[in-house]
Design a protein around this motif. Structure first.
Motif, PDB file in Angstrom:
ATOM      1  N   PRO A  30       0.803  -1.226   0.000  1.00  0.00           N
ATOM      2  CA  PRO A  30       0.000   0.000   0.000  1.00  0.00           C
ATOM      3  C   PRO A  30       0.837   1.277   0.000  1.00  0.00           C
ATOM      4  O   PRO A  30       0.349   2.339  -0.373  1.00  0.00           O
ATOM      5  CB  PRO A  30      -0.836  -0.112   1.271  1.00  0.00           C
ATOM      6  N   LEU A  31       2.087   1.179   0.407  1.00  0.00           N
ATOM      7  CA  LEU A  31       2.944   2.364   0.413  1.00  0.00           C
ATOM      8  C   LEU A  31       3.551   2.653  -0.952  1.00  0.00           C
ATOM      9  O   LEU A  31       4.075   3.737  -1.180  1.00  0.00           O
ATOM     10  CB  LEU A  31       4.055   2.198   1.452  1.00  0.00           C
ATOM     11  N   GLU A  36      -5.897   4.906  -5.745  1.00  0.00           N
ATOM     12  CA  GLU A  36      -6.924   4.328  -6.617  1.00  0.00           C
ATOM     13  C   GLU A  36      -6.697   2.828  -6.808  1.00  0.00           C
ATOM     14  O   GLU A  36      -7.644   2.031  -6.702  1.00  0.00           O
ATOM     15  CB  GLU A  36      -6.908   5.037  -7.970  1.00  0.00           C
ATOM     16  N   ASP A  37      -5.460   2.423  -7.068  1.00  0.00           N
ATOM     17  CA  ASP A  37      -5.160   0.996  -7.247  1.00  0.00           C
ATOM     18  C   ASP A  37      -5.347   0.218  -5.945  1.00  0.00           C
ATOM     19  O   ASP A  37      -5.796  -0.929  -5.954  1.00  0.00           O
ATOM     20  CB  ASP A  37      -3.735   0.804  -7.765  1.00  0.00           C
ATOM     21  N   TRP A  38      -5.003   0.834  -4.821  1.00  0.00           N
ATOM     22  CA  TRP A  38      -5.155   0.172  -3.522  1.00  0.00           C
ATOM     23  C   TRP A  38      -6.635  -0.059  -3.198  1.00  0.00           C
ATOM     24  O   TRP A  38      -7.037  -1.151  -2.803  1.00  0.00           O
ATOM     25  CB  TRP A  38      -4.474   0.993  -2.432  1.00  0.00           C
ATOM     26  N   VAL A  39      -7.460   0.956  -3.387  1.00  0.00           N
ATOM     27  CA  VAL A  39      -8.899   0.824  -3.144  1.00  0.00           C
ATOM     28  C   VAL A  39      -9.492  -0.216  -4.094  1.00  0.00           C
ATOM     29  O   VAL A  39     -10.316  -1.037  -3.701  1.00  0.00           O
ATOM     30  CB  VAL A  39      -9.613   2.193  -3.277  1.00  0.00           C
ATOM     31  N   ASP A  40      -9.056  -0.200  -5.345  1.00  0.00           N
ATOM     32  CA  ASP A  40      -9.538  -1.185  -6.321  1.00  0.00           C
ATOM     33  C   ASP A  40      -9.179  -2.602  -5.871  1.00  0.00           C
ATOM     34  O   ASP A  40     -10.011  -3.510  -5.932  1.00  0.00           O
ATOM     35  CB  ASP A  40      -8.932  -0.901  -7.703  1.00  0.00           C
ATOM     36  N   TYR A  41      -7.966  -2.815  -5.387  1.00  0.00           N
ATOM     37  CA  TYR A  41      -7.553  -4.130  -4.903  1.00  0.00           C
ATOM     38  C   TYR A  41      -8.418  -4.583  -3.725  1.00  0.00           C
ATOM     39  O   TYR A  41      -8.830  -5.735  -3.643  1.00  0.00           O
ATOM     40  CB  TYR A  41      -6.076  -4.128  -4.505  1.00  0.00           C
ATOM     41  N   LEU A  42      -8.707  -3.674  -2.800  1.00  0.00           N
ATOM     42  CA  LEU A  42      -9.458  -4.024  -1.587  1.00  0.00           C
ATOM     43  C   LEU A  42     -10.949  -4.225  -1.823  1.00  0.00           C
ATOM     44  O   LEU A  42     -11.594  -4.987  -1.103  1.00  0.00           O
ATOM     45  CB  LEU A  42      -9.288  -2.929  -0.526  1.00  0.00           C
ATOM     46  N   THR A  43     -11.526  -3.554  -2.813  1.00  0.00           N
ATOM     47  CA  THR A  43     -12.982  -3.557  -2.950  1.00  0.00           C
ATOM     48  C   THR A  43     -13.531  -4.240  -4.190  1.00  0.00           C
ATOM     49  O   THR A  43     -14.710  -4.578  -4.213  1.00  0.00           O
ATOM     50  CB  THR A  43     -13.511  -2.115  -2.932  1.00  0.00           C
TER      51      THR A  43
END
Length: 84
Positions: A30-31, A36-43
């Motif tokens: 995540p760092l 946007e890519d992090w939220v996409d991965y999580l949701t």
């Protein structure tokens, strides 16, 4: 009914197994990724049509995790399970 062939126990009903979800790309750092890519991965949960590699746990049997390919259109297992 889906029949899953456990490498330890042989062919068993899917009721003995717990679905572990699709095999995904490794979790991004995540760092080092954009918000946007992090939220996409999580949701975002992939829901493809056709063959999907999945994890299954033989919870009511040997307790082994398996990886198999299942066609989401027909629920047929298109590649035999591999133990993890």
């Amino acid at each position: 009914m889906l029949l899953i062939s456990c490498p330890n126990c042989g062919e068993r009903s899917e009721g003995e197994f717990t679905y572990g979800g699709p095999v995904q790309a490794p979790r991004p750092n995540p760092l080092e990724t954009s918000d946007e890519d992090w939220v996409d991965y999580l949701t975002t949960v992939p829901n493809p049509l056709g063959p999907v590699q999945e994890y299954w746990w033989h919870a009511a049997g040997c307790g082994r995790w398996l990886s198999l390919w299942r066609d989401t259109r027909t629920h047929d297992i298109v590649e035999p399970p591999h133990g993890l």
